[in-house]
Design a protein around this motif. Structure first.
Motif, PDB file in Angstrom:
ATOM      1  N   SER A 171       0.354  -1.026  -0.183  1.00 22.77           N
ATOM      2  CA  SER A 171       0.093  -0.261  -0.092  1.00 22.77           C
ATOM      3  C   SER A 171       0.926   1.377  -0.446  1.00 22.77           C
ATOM      4  CB  SER A 171      -1.105  -0.033   1.236  1.00 22.77           C
ATOM      5  OG  SER A 171      -0.419   0.264   2.376  1.00 22.77           O
ATOM      6  N   ALA A 172       0.434   2.229  -0.333  1.00 19.66           N
ATOM      7  CA  ALA A 172       0.723   3.220  -0.470  1.00 19.66           C
ATOM      8  C   ALA A 172       1.501   3.558   1.050  1.00 19.66           C
ATOM      9  CB  ALA A 172       0.183   4.727  -0.857  1.00 19.66           C
ATOM     10  N   ALA A 173       0.976   3.231   2.127  1.00 19.85           N
ATOM     11  CA  ALA A 173       0.949   3.849   3.385  1.00 19.85           C
ATOM     12  C   ALA A 173       2.306   2.527   4.059  1.00 19.85           C
ATOM     13  CB  ALA A 173       0.310   4.438   4.796  1.00 19.85           C
ATOM     14  N   ASP A 174       1.986   1.765   3.603  1.00 19.09           N
ATOM     15  CA  ASP A 174       3.624   0.610   3.361  1.00 19.09           C
ATOM     16  C   ASP A 174       4.441   1.178   3.157  1.00 19.09           C
ATOM     17  OD1 ASP A 174       1.838  -0.634   5.516  1.00 19.09           O
ATOM     18  OD2 ASP A 174       1.331  -2.365   3.721  1.00 19.09           O
ATOM     19  N   ALA A 175       4.644   1.361   2.109  1.00 19.73           N
ATOM     20  CA  ALA A 175       5.901   1.731   0.880  1.00 19.73           C
ATOM     21  C   ALA A 175       6.486   3.477   1.841  1.00 19.73           C
ATOM     22  CB  ALA A 175       5.437   2.377  -0.352  1.00 19.73           C
ATOM     23  N   LEU A 176       5.707   4.110   2.214  1.00 20.70           N
ATOM     24  CA  LEU A 176       6.086   5.255   3.165  1.00 20.70           C
ATOM     25  C   LEU A 176       6.953   4.784   3.808  1.00 20.70           C
ATOM     26  CD1 LEU A 176       6.257   8.501   2.835  1.00 20.70           C
ATOM     27  CD2 LEU A 176       4.468   8.705   3.965  1.00 20.70           C
ATOM     28  N   LYS A 177       6.343   4.470   4.711  1.00 19.33           N
ATOM     29  CA  LYS A 177       6.836   4.175   6.232  1.00 19.33           C
ATOM     30  C   LYS A 177       7.608   3.034   5.878  1.00 19.33           C
ATOM     31  CE  LYS A 177       5.827   1.810  11.015  1.00 19.33           C
ATOM     32  NZ  LYS A 177       7.498   2.198  11.141  1.00 19.33           N
ATOM     33  N   PHE A 178       7.984   2.640   4.647  1.00 20.47           N
ATOM     34  CA  PHE A 178       9.560   1.143   4.034  1.00 20.47           C
ATOM     35  C   PHE A 178      10.619   2.669   4.126  1.00 20.47           C
ATOM     36  CE2 PHE A 178      12.387  -0.292   1.109  1.00 20.47           C
ATOM     37  CZ  PHE A 178      12.739  -1.324   1.434  1.00 20.47           C
ATOM     38  N   TYR A 179       9.666   3.516   3.361  1.00 22.58           N
ATOM     39  CA  TYR A 179      11.142   4.393   3.176  1.00 22.58           C
ATOM     40  C   TYR A 179      11.562   5.146   3.958  1.00 22.58           C
ATOM     41  CZ  TYR A 179      12.045   2.523  -1.632  1.00 22.58           C
ATOM     42  OH  TYR A 179      12.230   1.512  -2.712  1.00 22.58           O
ATOM     43  N   GLN A 180      10.942   5.244   5.166  1.00 21.70           N
ATOM     44  CA  GLN A 180      11.089   6.546   6.607  1.00 21.70           C
ATOM     45  C   GLN A 180      12.219   5.874   7.251  1.00 21.70           C
ATOM     46  OE1 GLN A 180       6.722   7.149   7.197  1.00 21.70           O
ATOM     47  NE2 GLN A 180       7.707   9.376   7.395  1.00 21.70           N
ATOM     48  N   ASP A 181      11.518   4.286   7.131  1.00 18.51           N
ATOM     49  CA  ASP A 181      12.301   3.371   7.747  1.00 18.51           C
ATOM     50  C   ASP A 181      13.738   2.882   7.759  1.00 18.51           C
ATOM     51  OD1 ASP A 181       9.970   3.863  10.143  1.00 18.51           O
ATOM     52  OD2 ASP A 181       9.622   1.365   9.870  1.00 18.51           O
ATOM     53  N   GLN A 182      13.928   2.591   6.396  1.00 16.50           N
ATOM     54  CA  GLN A 182      15.361   2.231   5.852  1.00 16.50           C
ATOM     55  C   GLN A 182      16.290   3.076   5.543  1.00 16.50           C
ATOM     56  OE1 GLN A 182      16.199  -0.783   4.982  1.00 16.50           O
ATOM     57  NE2 GLN A 182      13.880  -1.623   6.676  1.00 16.50           N
ATOM     58  N   LEU A 183      15.077   4.422   5.127  1.00 15.70           N
ATOM     59  CA  LEU A 183      16.521   4.966   4.747  1.00 15.70           C
ATOM     60  C   LEU A 183      16.789   5.908   5.925  1.00 15.70           C
ATOM     61  CD1 LEU A 183      14.731   7.728   1.841  1.00 15.70           C
ATOM     62  CD2 LEU A 183      16.541   6.591   1.180  1.00 15.70           C
ATOM     63  N   LYS A 184      16.572   6.265   7.046  1.00 18.13           N
ATOM     64  CA  LYS A 184      16.606   6.674   8.588  1.00 18.13           C
ATOM     65  C   LYS A 184      17.936   5.365   8.822  1.00 18.13           C
ATOM     66  CE  LYS A 184      15.235   7.903  13.203  1.00 18.13           C
ATOM     67  NZ  LYS A 184      14.097   7.903  14.114  1.00 18.13           N
ATOM     68  N   ASP A 185      17.574   4.325   8.877  1.00 19.10           N
ATOM     69  CA  ASP A 185      18.403   3.270   9.293  1.00 19.10           C
ATOM     70  C   ASP A 185      19.731   3.223   7.783  1.00 19.10           C
ATOM     71  OD1 ASP A 185      16.517   2.306  10.513  1.00 19.10           O
ATOM     72  OD2 ASP A 185      15.946   0.427   9.149  1.00 19.10           O
ATOM     73  N   GLN A 186      19.717   3.859   7.379  1.00 18.02           N
ATOM     74  CA  GLN A 186      20.944   3.118   6.271  1.00 18.02           C
ATOM     75  C   GLN A 186      21.400   4.712   6.544  1.00 18.02           C
ATOM     76  OE1 GLN A 186      22.588   1.724   3.942  1.00 18.02           O
ATOM     77  NE2 GLN A 186      20.625  -0.279   4.543  1.00 18.02           N
ATOM     78  N   GLY A 187      21.858   5.586   7.299  1.00 24.18           N
ATOM     79  CA  GLY A 187      21.950   6.996   8.212  1.00 24.18           C
ATOM     80  C   GLY A 187      21.653   7.785   7.208  1.00 24.18           C
ATOM     81  N   TRP A 188      20.310   8.576   6.629  1.00 27.05           N
ATOM     82  CA  TRP A 188      19.833   9.537   5.820  1.00 27.05           C
ATOM     83  C   TRP A 188      19.099  10.160   7.004  1.00 27.05           C
ATOM     84  CZ3 TRP A 188      20.309  10.755   1.000  1.00 27.05           C
ATOM     85  CH2 TRP A 188      20.911  10.214  -0.145  1.00 27.05           C
ATOM     86  N   GLU A 189      18.847  11.424   6.718  1.00 34.75           N
ATOM     87  CA  GLU A 189      18.116  12.452   8.005  1.00 34.75           C
ATOM     88  C   GLU A 189      17.243  12.470   6.946  1.00 34.75           C
ATOM     89  OE1 GLU A 189      18.460  17.036   9.880  1.00 34.75           O
ATOM     90  OE2 GLU A 189      19.913  16.185   9.014  1.00 34.75           O
ATOM     91  N   ILE A 190      16.158  12.261   8.109  1.00 33.55           N
ATOM     92  CA  ILE A 190      14.486  12.484   7.338  1.00 33.55           C
ATOM     93  C   ILE A 190      14.070  14.284   7.043  1.00 33.55           C
ATOM     94  CG2 ILE A 190      11.803  12.514   6.990  1.00 33.55           C
ATOM     95  CD1 ILE A 190      13.789   9.682   6.016  1.00 33.55           C
ATOM     96  N   GLN A 191      14.007  14.956   6.657  1.00 31.36           N
ATOM     97  CA  GLN A 191      14.180  16.487   6.448  1.00 31.36           C
ATOM     98  C   GLN A 191      12.591  16.789   6.397  1.00 31.36           C
ATOM     99  OE1 GLN A 191      16.970  17.322   3.380  1.00 31.36           O
ATOM    100  NE2 GLN A 191      18.528  18.242   4.799  1.00 31.36           N
ATOM    101  N   SER A 192      11.755  16.303   5.608  1.00 30.85           N
ATOM    102  CA  SER A 192      10.495  16.887   5.666  1.00 30.85           C
ATOM    103  C   SER A 192       9.563  15.356   4.981  1.00 30.85           C
ATOM    104  CB  SER A 192      10.451  17.858   4.474  1.00 30.85           C
ATOM    105  OG  SER A 192      10.788  17.222   3.687  1.00 30.85           O
TER     106      SER A 192
END
Length: 158
Positions: free
Chosen positions: A96-117
């Motif tokens: 789902s779109a909600a699950d995909a968004l959560k995946f990218y929020q979590d996985q990018l953060k786990d890879q050291g990315w800072e979520i800006q917005s």
């Protein structure tokens, strides 16, 4: 340049399987290569090179696509593009779109990315992340019965 790209894609669709042609334009030289359902075109210009590969059945990620930008398991990359130090992939994901968004929020953060917005836009969402001198944007949309994700990764200043 957008008109050149559109014309190149239209020319590519008009060709049969296995055709490769090169066209000269005001912007530079466009090479269109069609093999089966896959079309690749490359624009060489004074501003740099742009390569776009399209296939409804799926294409490979761009060469040198960053390992620290996750790809959703089971995703089918439909479009892959490289322009200078910017890479973009457009894919369908089995979520789902909600699950995909959560995946990218979590996985990018786990890879050291800072979520800006993050931004909810009704039928879709967008998030922006930063790591060192790179920017990553994930656009997640519900289209018909599918979830589409567009990832763009760019060096600052490109």
């Amino acid at each position: 340049m957008k008109l050149t790209i559109i014309l190149a894609l239209l020319a590519a669709v008009a060709f049969g399987c296995g055709k490769k042609s090169t066209y000269s334009t005001k912007e530079g030289e466009v090479t269109v290569d069609k093999k089966g359902g896959q079309v690749t075109f490359e624009l060489k210009s004074k501003d740099g090179n742009t390569t776009v590969t399209v296939n409804e059945g799926g294409v490979a990620l761009p060469d040198k696509f960053p390992k620290d930008v996750p790809i959703y398991k089971g995703a089918i990359v439909k479009v892959a593009s490289t322009q200078g130090k910017t890479m973009m992939v457009h894919m369908n994901v089995p979520a789902s779109a909600a699950d995909a968004l959560k995946f990218y929020q979590d996985q990018l953060k786990d890879q050291g990315w800072e979520i800006q917005s993050t931004m909810n836009m009704g039928e879709g969402s967008m998030l922006s992340a930063k790591k060192a001198d790179r920017q990553c944007t994930a656009l997640v949309l519900k289209q018909d019965k599918q979830t589409v994700v567009q990832l763009t990764v760019a060096q600052e200043g490109s």
